[in-house]
Design a protein around this motif. Sequence first.
Motif, PDB file in Angstrom:
ATOM      1  N   PHE A   1      69.471  25.961  12.505  1.00  0.00           N
ATOM      2  CA  PHE A   1      70.903  25.956  12.231  1.00  0.00           C
ATOM      3  C   PHE A   1      71.270  24.507  11.982  1.00  0.00           C
ATOM      4  O   PHE A   1      71.294  23.716  12.922  1.00  0.00           O
ATOM      5  CB  PHE A   1      71.694  26.513  13.404  1.00  0.00           C
ATOM      6  CG  PHE A   1      71.377  27.953  13.700  1.00  0.00           C
ATOM      7  CD1 PHE A   1      71.923  28.967  12.923  1.00  0.00           C
ATOM      8  CD2 PHE A   1      70.511  28.284  14.726  1.00  0.00           C
ATOM      9  CE1 PHE A   1      71.618  30.289  13.174  1.00  0.00           C
ATOM     10  CE2 PHE A   1      70.216  29.606  14.990  1.00  0.00           C
ATOM     11  CZ  PHE A   1      70.762  30.613  14.218  1.00  0.00           C
TER      12      PHE A   1
ATOM     13  N   LYS B   1      69.400  21.674  13.788  1.00  0.00           N
ATOM     14  CA  LYS B   1      68.822  22.225  15.013  1.00  0.00           C
ATOM     15  C   LYS B   1      67.702  23.205  14.690  1.00  0.00           C
ATOM     16  O   LYS B   1      67.944  24.282  14.151  1.00  0.00           O
ATOM     17  CB  LYS B   1      69.922  22.915  15.819  1.00  0.00           C
ATOM     18  CG  LYS B   1      69.610  22.975  17.295  1.00  0.00           C
ATOM     19  CD  LYS B   1      70.759  23.628  18.055  1.00  0.00           C
ATOM     20  CE  LYS B   1      71.974  22.720  18.142  1.00  0.00           C
ATOM     21  NZ  LYS B   1      73.159  23.408  18.668  1.00  0.00           N
TER      22      LYS B   1
ATOM     23  N   GLY C   1      69.949  28.226  25.881  1.00  0.00           N
ATOM     24  CA  GLY C   1      69.967  27.535  24.602  1.00  0.00           C
ATOM     25  C   GLY C   1      68.601  27.308  23.993  1.00  0.00           C
ATOM     26  O   GLY C   1      68.468  26.573  23.022  1.00  0.00           O
ATOM     27  N   THR C   2      67.552  27.940  24.534  1.00  0.00           N
ATOM     28  CA  THR C   2      66.227  27.768  23.931  1.00  0.00           C
ATOM     29  C   THR C   2      66.024  28.710  22.748  1.00  0.00           C
ATOM     30  O   THR C   2      65.018  28.608  22.060  1.00  0.00           O
ATOM     31  CB  THR C   2      65.108  28.023  24.955  1.00  0.00           C
ATOM     32  OG1 THR C   2      65.369  29.254  25.620  1.00  0.00           O
ATOM     33  CG2 THR C   2      65.018  26.904  25.969  1.00  0.00           C
ATOM     34  N   GLY C   3      66.939  29.634  22.538  1.00  0.00           N
ATOM     35  CA  GLY C   3      66.824  30.505  21.361  1.00  0.00           C
ATOM     36  C   GLY C   3      66.389  31.920  21.676  1.00  0.00           C
ATOM     37  O   GLY C   3      65.874  32.616  20.802  1.00  0.00           O
ATOM     38  N   LYS C   4      66.609  32.364  22.901  1.00  0.00           N
ATOM     39  CA  LYS C   4      66.212  33.733  23.266  1.00  0.00           C
ATOM     40  C   LYS C   4      67.030  34.762  22.488  1.00  0.00           C
ATOM     41  O   LYS C   4      66.477  35.720  21.948  1.00  0.00           O
ATOM     42  CB  LYS C   4      66.385  33.952  24.769  1.00  0.00           C
ATOM     43  CG  LYS C   4      65.597  32.976  25.632  1.00  0.00           C
ATOM     44  CD  LYS C   4      65.734  33.277  27.103  1.00  0.00           C
ATOM     45  CE  LYS C   4      67.148  33.118  27.646  1.00  0.00           C
ATOM     46  NZ  LYS C   4      67.695  31.754  27.527  1.00  0.00           N
ATOM     47  N   SER C   5      68.333  34.537  22.434  1.00  0.00           N
ATOM     48  CA  SER C   5      69.171  35.484  21.682  1.00  0.00           C
ATOM     49  C   SER C   5      68.829  35.448  20.188  1.00  0.00           C
ATOM     50  O   SER C   5      68.795  36.485  19.525  1.00  0.00           O
ATOM     51  CB  SER C   5      70.652  35.160  21.884  1.00  0.00           C
ATOM     52  OG  SER C   5      71.027  35.332  23.231  1.00  0.00           O
ATOM     53  N   VAL C   6      68.590  34.252  19.686  1.00  0.00           N
ATOM     54  CA  VAL C   6      68.195  34.117  18.277  1.00  0.00           C
ATOM     55  C   VAL C   6      66.901  34.896  18.018  1.00  0.00           C
ATOM     56  O   VAL C   6      66.778  35.641  17.041  1.00  0.00           O
ATOM     57  CB  VAL C   6      68.027  32.624  17.909  1.00  0.00           C
ATOM     58  CG1 VAL C   6      67.363  32.462  16.551  1.00  0.00           C
ATOM     59  CG2 VAL C   6      69.378  31.920  17.936  1.00  0.00           C
TER      60      VAL C   6
HETATM   61  N1  LIG Z   1      74.872  31.819  14.534  1.00  0.00           N
HETATM   62  C1  LIG Z   1      74.557  30.588  14.952  1.00  0.00           C
HETATM   63  N2  LIG Z   1      74.984  29.521  14.259  1.00  0.00           N
HETATM   64  C2  LIG Z   1      74.661  28.268  14.647  1.00  0.00           C
HETATM   65  N3  LIG Z   1      73.918  27.985  15.714  1.00  0.00           N
HETATM   66  C3  LIG Z   1      73.469  28.995  16.453  1.00  0.00           C
HETATM   67  C4  LIG Z   1      73.758  30.361  16.116  1.00  0.00           C
HETATM   68  N4  LIG Z   1      73.170  31.164  17.023  1.00  0.00           N
HETATM   69  C5  LIG Z   1      72.545  30.340  17.895  1.00  0.00           C
HETATM   70  N5  LIG Z   1      72.713  29.054  17.561  1.00  0.00           N
HETATM   71  C6  LIG Z   1      72.142  27.905  18.262  1.00  0.00           C
HETATM   72  O1  LIG Z   1      70.808  28.194  18.553  1.00  0.00           O
HETATM   73  C7  LIG Z   1      70.451  27.751  19.849  1.00  0.00           C
HETATM   74  C8  LIG Z   1      69.879  28.877  20.657  1.00  0.00           C
HETATM   75  O2  LIG Z   1      70.888  29.808  20.938  1.00  0.00           O
HETATM   76  P1  LIG Z   1      70.640  31.146  21.783  1.00  0.00           P
HETATM   77  O3  LIG Z   1      69.547  31.922  21.146  1.00  0.00           O
HETATM   78  O4  LIG Z   1      71.958  31.832  21.892  1.00  0.00           O
HETATM   79  O5  LIG Z   1      70.186  30.598  23.190  1.00  0.00           O
HETATM   80  P2  LIG Z   1      69.806  31.431  24.492  1.00  0.00           P
HETATM   81  O6  LIG Z   1      68.360  31.176  24.719  1.00  0.00           O
HETATM   82  O7  LIG Z   1      70.641  30.867  25.594  1.00  0.00           O
HETATM   83  O8  LIG Z   1      70.101  32.876  24.230  1.00  0.00           O
HETATM   84  C9  LIG Z   1      71.713  27.176  20.470  1.00  0.00           C
HETATM   85  O9  LIG Z   1      71.612  25.775  20.408  1.00  0.00           O
HETATM   86  C10 LIG Z   1      72.828  27.679  19.591  1.00  0.00           C
HETATM   87  O10 LIG Z   1      73.841  26.729  19.498  1.00  0.00           O
END
Ligand SMILES: Nc1ncnc2c1ncn2[C@@H]1O[C@H](COP(=O)(O)OP(=O)(O)O)[C@@H](O)[C@H]1O
Lengths: 284, 249
Positions: free
Chosen positions: A37, A40, A63-68
Amino acid sequence: MGPMVGEESVQEGAAPEATWAGAGRARIELRDVHKSFGPKHVLRGLDLTVRDGDSLVILGGSGTGKSVLVQHLIGLMRPDRGSVLVDGEDLAALSSAELTTLRQRFGMSFQEGALFDSLTVFDNVGFLLERLGTMTRAEIRDRVFECLELVRLEGTAQRLPSELSGGMRRRVGFARAIAHKPEILLFDEPNTGLDPVTSAVIDELIIRMREKLHSTTVTITHDLRSAFTIATRLVLLHQGQIAAEGTPEEMQASEDGRVQQFLSGEAHGPLTDDEEAEREARRE
Amino acid sequence: MTRALNDFFAEIGHFAQMFWDVLRWTPRRPWDFGELLNQMVRVGVLSLPVVLLTALFTGAVMALQTYGVLARVNAESFTGSIIALSMVRELAAVLAALMIAGRCGSAMGAELGTMRVTQQIDALEVLATNPVHYLVVPRVWATTIVLPLLVVLSNVVGIYGGYLVSVVLMGANPVSYIDRSFQFMELADVTSGLIKAAVFGFIIALIGCLKGYRTRGGAKGVGNSTTKAVVAASISVLIVDFFLTKILF
Ligand SMILES: Nc1ncnc2c1ncn2[C@@H]1O[C@H](COP(=O)(O)OP(=O)(O)O)[C@@H](O)[C@H]1O
Ligand SMILES: [Mg+2]
């Protein structure tokens, strides 16, 4: 021959999950997945295979990208590089209509619930059943109330999401994800913010989905107790890659400093050192 | 400069993609006539007062302006013709479209934008439902159907507004005023106004939904999308109006 096979599976009690046809085949494969992103770089060449009957738990810091990562599994996000295969089909090669159909195999609950705020709890949970049009009104009603009962929310059917607490919304999201009995379930922090008892109820449901319905589940959680309760396999996400992977026993016994730090919850160790080093490198 | 140009062409690309998606998903099942009706009510019934009020006063002001000017050349008997033709061919459609852009285009931008940032649109996809099919298709066709209906009523009310002012305030002869209003009008004048209205309705809803659908970045993003939906829809209406007028007459 028959009895011997039976005997064998009894002796192999350590792997009770491998008892139905097709168990163990790859359902979802991530190959060299990169996702950024802006500047990042969140996923950095990640490889992961989710096998049929797995209960995979994804661990990792905030914020390690688990949801991503989880959103890649179902095609909500597209990798910048690399590929995602579901049952051998590359998601990038599917049309939007084919992708829509493929998603009937999935259920997913979102970290923030993502309930449709213009629909009642009942209509949220019954949403896909209504759309599919394969069940009668009475069947849908029964199934919706069954799911609400499972998450202990049977009294809220006619309420709107805005009238629920955060934890209740999350449980409605869980009920909505399991309503159509999907083959693959993705749960993004299903028990964050729940009290210990309700949290244990959710854990039990995840286990039951796998054992009774043979669903494959992928769960993100920060709660180590719940992680070790539900997992058949755990992975640790760190710096955009799978840093460690194994059964609960293997992870407990792991010599890997990063796993040890995560499991013991130390403020200082290899995990945090890596992040520090990265910040340094970016400053230069 | 090249950046702005790039953005502009990217916008056109998104618009074309959404346009194509709407056409593609329209015939697919399940057909949601309930939602179509629901959106028609929201766009039509709820906007009716503001649209008709606009038409009434526009007709009235035109009467004030034209009657006096035409009287200088002893042509005040043509006031009715001018008002009726302007309303039917042009003003009713454009003014109703601008009101709907402000009222419904913005609402669509805000609604879909909120759904985007709270992951409700992702949730739709996960529940095997195409968001364009479920959200955009009914909104676009509802607006396309309803705007011409609003314009029919606007025509009547606008002409009546002109009649009231001319007859009551200016002392025009009621019978000859009505006669003159419709003396030069052809069916094509009316249909061209309605065709315009349908096109405007389609564009307004498509832009409103598109801005909402592509929202990024929380509550602030939703605010941006709402504003952009109104501005882009209004400007598009005025530009498209020029080309439609050129083509239709
Ligand atoms: N749609 C998006 N647009 C921009 N940045 C994103 C988006 N989704 C996630 N990020 C970034 O990606 C990184 C990982 O997010 P996320 O997967 O939500 O973390 P977590 O491991 O806590 O679930 C974060 O730094 C977040 O800011
Ligand atoms: Mg997360």
